[in-house]
Design a protein around this motif. Structure first.
Motif, PDB file in Angstrom:
ATOM      1  N   ASN A 115       0.844  -1.210   0.000  1.00 50.89           N
ATOM      2  CA  ASN A 115       0.000   0.000   0.000  1.00 50.89           C
ATOM      3  C   ASN A 115       0.872   1.250   0.000  1.00 50.89           C
ATOM      4  O   ASN A 115       1.825   1.332   0.780  1.00 50.89           O
ATOM      5  CB  ASN A 115      -0.897   0.011   1.246  1.00 50.89           C
ATOM      6  CG  ASN A 115      -1.842  -1.160   1.239  1.00 50.89           C
ATOM      7  OD1 ASN A 115      -2.683  -1.291   0.358  1.00 50.89           O
ATOM      8  ND2 ASN A 115      -1.670  -2.072   2.195  1.00 50.89           N
ATOM      9  N   THR A 139       0.724   5.677  -0.349  1.00 48.60           N
ATOM     10  CA  THR A 139      -0.001   6.936  -0.513  1.00 48.60           C
ATOM     11  C   THR A 139       0.969   7.902  -1.165  1.00 48.60           C
ATOM     12  O   THR A 139       2.040   8.182  -0.615  1.00 48.60           O
ATOM     13  CB  THR A 139      -0.464   7.487   0.854  1.00 48.60           C
ATOM     14  OG1 THR A 139      -1.319   6.505   1.436  1.00 48.60           O
ATOM     15  CG2 THR A 139      -1.219   8.792   0.692  1.00 48.60           C
ATOM     16  N   GLU A 164       1.687  11.602  -2.660  1.00 47.72           N
ATOM     17  CA  GLU A 164       1.215  12.991  -2.676  1.00 47.72           C
ATOM     18  C   GLU A 164       1.902  13.746  -3.814  1.00 47.72           C
ATOM     19  O   GLU A 164       3.136  13.709  -3.925  1.00 47.72           O
ATOM     20  CB  GLU A 164       1.530  13.672  -1.343  1.00 47.72           C
ATOM     21  CG  GLU A 164       0.934  15.066  -1.256  1.00 47.72           C
ATOM     22  CD  GLU A 164       1.336  15.790   0.023  1.00 47.72           C
ATOM     23  OE1 GLU A 164       0.433  16.193   0.774  1.00 47.72           O
ATOM     24  OE2 GLU A 164       2.544  15.941   0.268  1.00 47.72           O
ATOM     25  N   ILE A 182      -2.574   2.039  -4.518  1.00 42.99           N
ATOM     26  CA  ILE A 182      -2.028   3.409  -4.432  1.00 42.99           C
ATOM     27  C   ILE A 182      -3.165   4.390  -4.188  1.00 42.99           C
ATOM     28  O   ILE A 182      -4.182   4.368  -4.879  1.00 42.99           O
ATOM     29  CB  ILE A 182      -1.275   3.796  -5.726  1.00 42.99           C
ATOM     30  CG1 ILE A 182      -0.069   2.873  -5.952  1.00 42.99           C
ATOM     31  CG2 ILE A 182      -0.809   5.243  -5.666  1.00 42.99           C
ATOM     32  CD1 ILE A 182       0.654   3.105  -7.273  1.00 42.99           C
ATOM     33  N   LYS A 183      -2.986   5.219  -3.154  1.00 43.08           N
ATOM     34  CA  LYS A 183      -3.915   6.326  -2.914  1.00 43.08           C
ATOM     35  C   LYS A 183      -3.201   7.606  -3.316  1.00 43.08           C
ATOM     36  O   LYS A 183      -2.005   7.754  -3.052  1.00 43.08           O
ATOM     37  CB  LYS A 183      -4.306   6.381  -1.444  1.00 43.08           C
ATOM     38  CG  LYS A 183      -5.213   5.237  -1.040  1.00 43.08           C
ATOM     39  CD  LYS A 183      -5.683   5.369   0.376  1.00 43.08           C
ATOM     40  CE  LYS A 183      -6.612   4.200   0.694  1.00 43.08           C
ATOM     41  NZ  LYS A 183      -7.064   4.195   2.067  1.00 43.08           N
ATOM     42  N   LEU A 184      -3.942   8.485  -3.950  1.00 47.57           N
ATOM     43  CA  LEU A 184      -3.324   9.701  -4.466  1.00 47.57           C
ATOM     44  C   LEU A 184      -3.939  10.949  -3.848  1.00 47.57           C
ATOM     45  O   LEU A 184      -5.144  10.972  -3.568  1.00 47.57           O
ATOM     46  CB  LEU A 184      -3.499   9.780  -5.994  1.00 47.57           C
ATOM     47  CG  LEU A 184      -2.851   8.666  -6.824  1.00 47.57           C
ATOM     48  CD1 LEU A 184      -3.338   8.743  -8.273  1.00 47.57           C
ATOM     49  CD2 LEU A 184      -1.337   8.780  -6.783  1.00 47.57           C
ATOM     50  N   SER A 185      -3.110  11.943  -3.635  1.00 52.22           N
ATOM     51  CA  SER A 185      -3.626  13.239  -3.188  1.00 52.22           C
ATOM     52  C   SER A 185      -2.750  14.334  -3.765  1.00 52.22           C
ATOM     53  O   SER A 185      -1.634  14.066  -4.200  1.00 52.22           O
ATOM     54  CB  SER A 185      -3.623  13.320  -1.657  1.00 52.22           C
ATOM     55  OG  SER A 185      -2.294  13.288  -1.186  1.00 52.22           O
ATOM     56  N   ASP A 231     -11.252   5.795  -5.037  1.00 49.23           N
ATOM     57  CA  ASP A 231     -10.534   6.115  -3.802  1.00 49.23           C
ATOM     58  C   ASP A 231      -9.104   5.575  -3.817  1.00 49.23           C
ATOM     59  O   ASP A 231      -8.250   6.024  -3.056  1.00 49.23           O
ATOM     60  CB  ASP A 231     -11.262   5.533  -2.589  1.00 49.23           C
ATOM     61  CG  ASP A 231     -12.589   6.237  -2.362  1.00 49.23           C
ATOM     62  OD1 ASP A 231     -12.614   7.473  -2.533  1.00 49.23           O
ATOM     63  OD2 ASP A 231     -13.585   5.559  -2.068  1.00 49.23           O
ATOM     64  N   GLU A 232      -8.904   4.570  -4.652  1.00 53.85           N
ATOM     65  CA  GLU A 232      -7.558   3.997  -4.747  1.00 53.85           C
ATOM     66  C   GLU A 232      -7.367   3.295  -6.090  1.00 53.85           C
ATOM     67  O   GLU A 232      -8.335   2.986  -6.785  1.00 53.85           O
ATOM     68  CB  GLU A 232      -7.306   3.019  -3.589  1.00 53.85           C
ATOM     69  CG  GLU A 232      -8.332   1.904  -3.503  1.00 53.85           C
ATOM     70  CD  GLU A 232      -8.196   1.072  -2.243  1.00 53.85           C
ATOM     71  OE1 GLU A 232      -7.791   1.621  -1.188  1.00 53.85           O
ATOM     72  OE2 GLU A 232      -8.486  -0.137  -2.317  1.00 53.85           O
TER      73      GLU A 232
END
Lengths: 464, 166
Positions: free
Chosen positions: B35, B37, B39, B60-63, B104-105
């Motif tokens: 996992n 994240t 940015e 992968i979560k992106l912001s 969301d991911e």
């Protein structure tokens, strides 16, 4: 070697036309001024403005990957930057004005026509200029207005210098692009040379150099009768027009045929170019945000980082890389066991090993530029100024990398080719320095290790 | 030995060293769930480099920290749009559709090994074309293999020139 003038006779007919260089310079000037206009009045977003996309993606990639290795300094033939200055000097586009303004040289020139100071008759100023530009490369390749300032500034300087100094003084000694073009032109497939030395010896006029009613003197101060390298031949082809004996050939030859580095200025040019290929690969192609912040200091506010990075770039190119190379040269001399060979001679002569590799490293660096960001070309063709036009219906073509997975498979062979040509060329240079093959090969071991290590550094950046 | 045969054997030697180095550099690892994240900010991603093994299930979560950014992952048919201040982002698969869908991911299995860059695909400012990060899927066979090729080529050149008479 093949004489292209013999193989393709129309080529000679074209280059001997008085109108020839301007056939390509004039359209180039028109297009170049369009780019400057776009830089001044178009969008400030680099990848939406034709000046940034065409100059720093398309032109750069064609220049370094096609024009230089295959066409030597063919860019200088069509370069729009010194065109106004040259026109002012000659006061005519095509005609040769009879007279003698500069003693010994044929043709009438406007301006002061002073000789360039002897102590600056080298490429140190080009080295310094290119290094300074490189420190600001982050702005140059992303801000249209900076491109206008730099390219426009070069036009102004070259024009002023053309009125003070004789012929292509700016191109020879000041143009930052000319310095690396000259160095890497040594590797080029084509070369303009005299054919039969006996014909030159029996001919007293030296019109190829001094000019005649048919053509101007060599603007680059090169005597083709004695010229053995591509470095300072701007391929203006005036010598071909002047030579009544038809003793000048345009040869198609093997890569890396010119192998003689003549002085420290050229040696340091090779260090600077190799160092900058590494620096650009880190700053522009690497993932490290900190370097991008430092390069882009006006936006990030990281002035100290920019100063540190600039100092590091200068140190790397001027001292660190030459220092490391010197250590390997020292080792090469010791290992060869030949006490008669001077360290200075070996340092300068063997520095050619940085030329083929440097060029191929720059080409490898340029591959992702064109394959990843090349699609911007398609959109800016339709909307060159970023004003919302859609001339060819491609303005909304979204960014799309072309075969990004292929990039490392192209870069690796390029770097290996650079390594091979560098080792091979160093061996061939060594044959004129060492009489014993064993001594020569022993001297080659440290150089091969040095080149191998440099190749590994680039591989680490590109595929590691 | 004739020149051509010698060159053939030397090329064979270079290729063999490359292959050996490539396979020698391969480390086997069990697939696992990974996992991340990521940015995005002008003009970099954090982390700038992520390393997984082939077969890993990657999430992968992106912001975005500042403006709208893209996330185009080479070789994986993934292109996302990341807006600042939004807990979710928008994903599309360019080979299938131009339309983005809110997610969301990102989930995918790292099937191909090598070095893949993730790049900003939405103009986000002056330095946008150079905004990128790296996904390394081990074993990155190409890197040790190319190191082997460099070493092999260097030895082959020296050997060839050693045999040559001046």
């Amino acid at each position: 070697m093949i004489d292209l003038f013999e193989k393709i006779p129309i080529l000679k007919r074209i280059v001997t036309l008085r109108v020839f260089p301007y056939l390509i310079i004039l359209p180039n000037i028109f297009f170049f001024y369009l780019l400057l206009f776009a830089g001044l009045f178009g969008t400030p977003v680099g990848n939406r403005n034709i000046i940034v996309v065409f100059v720093w993606i398309l032109w750069w990639a064609i220049l370094i990957a096609v024009m230089v290795p295959f066409g030597s300094r063919i860019w200088c033939t069509m370069c729009p930057l010194p065109a106004i200055g040259e026109w002012l000097q000659r006061m005519t586009l095509t005609r040769v004005r009879p007279g003698e303004t500069i003693r010994g040289f044929k043709g009438k020139f406007f301006g002061l026509n002073k000789p360039w100071p002897k102590r600056f008759q080298n490429i140190w100023l080009q080295n310094i200029g290119f290094l300074i530009l490189a420190c600001f490369s982050g702005f140059l390749v992303t801000r249209p207005i900076v491109s206008v300032i730099v390219l426009g500034g070069m036009i102004v300087i070259s024009t002023i210098l053309a009125l003070i100094y004789r012929m292509r003084t700016f191109c020879m000694y000041l143009c930052p692009v000319s310095g690396f073009l000259g160095l890497y032109a040594m590797t080029a497939k084509i070369a303009l040379r005299r054919k039969d030395p006996e014909v030159c010896k029996s001919h007293r006029g030296v019109e190829c150099y001094l000019g005649s009613v048919k053509g101007y003197p060599c603007s680059w101060f090169q005597n083709v009768c004695t010229m053995t390298r591509n470095n300072y031949c701007g391929l203006c082809f005036e010598c071909v027009k002047n030579c009544d004996a038809g003793n000048i050939a345009l040869y198609w030859r093997p890569f890396c045929s010119d192998k003689e580095i003549k002085g420290y200025d050229e040696t340091w040019k090779a260090f600077i170019m190799l160092g900058l290929a590494f620096v650009y690969s880190v700053n522009l192609l690497g993932p490290w945000g900190i370097f991008k912040d430092w390069v882009n200091f006006t936006e990030s506010g990281k002035w100290l980082g920019f100063i540190l990075l600039s100092l590091a770039i200068v140190l790397l190119c001027v001292a660190v890389l030459p220092g490391i190379y010197w250590l390997f040269i020292y080792w090469a001399k010791k290992l060869s066991g030949n006490k008669e060979v001077s360290l200075k001679n070996l340092f300068i002569k063997y520095s050619y090993c940085l030329v083929p590799f440097g060029l191929l490293a720059w080409i490898a660096f340029s591959v992702p530029l064109i394959m990843i960001n090349g699609s911007y070309i398609i959109s800016v063709i339709s909307d060159p100024f970023g004003w919302g036009w859609n001339i060819f219906g491609t303005a909304n073509f979204s960014w799309k990398p072309f075969f990004p997975n292929w990039v490392p498979y192209i870069q690796i062979p390029l770097l290996l080719m650079g390594l091979f040509y560098s080792i091979k060329s160093t061996y061939e240079i060594g044959q004129n320095i060492f009489s014993d093959n064993k001594q020569l090969v022993r001297s080659l071991i440290p150089i091969t290790i040095f080149l191998g290590a440099v190749t590994l550094v680039f591989l680490r950046l590109y595929v590691g | 030995m004739s020149k051509k045969i010698l060159i053939f054997f030397l090329l064979l030697f270079v290729a063999t060293v490359g292959l050996i180095a490539g396979f020698w550099g391969v480390k086997k690892a069990k697939p696992q769930e990974r996992n991340f994240t990521i940015e995005a900010r002008q003009y970099a991603y954090s982390p700038e480099r992520i390393v997984v093994n082939r077969g890993d299930k990657v999430t992968i979560k992106l912001s975005s920290k500042d403006v709208t950014h893209g996330f185009y992952l080479e070789g994986h048919d993934i292109d996302a749009k990341i807006r600042a201040q939004y807990p979710h982002f928008w994903l599309r698969h360019p080979s299938q559709s131009d339309e983005y869908e809110q997610v969301d991911e990102i989930n995918f299995v790292a099937k191909k090994s090598g070095k893949f860059r993730y790049r900003c695909s939405i103009t986000c400012g002056t330095f946008h074309p150079f905004m990128q990060g790296e996904l390394i899927v081990e074993p990155n066979f190409l890197y040790p293999a190319s190191v082997g090729l460099v070493i092999g080529l260097s030895f082959a050149c020296l050997f060839y020139f050693y045999r040559k008479e001046t």
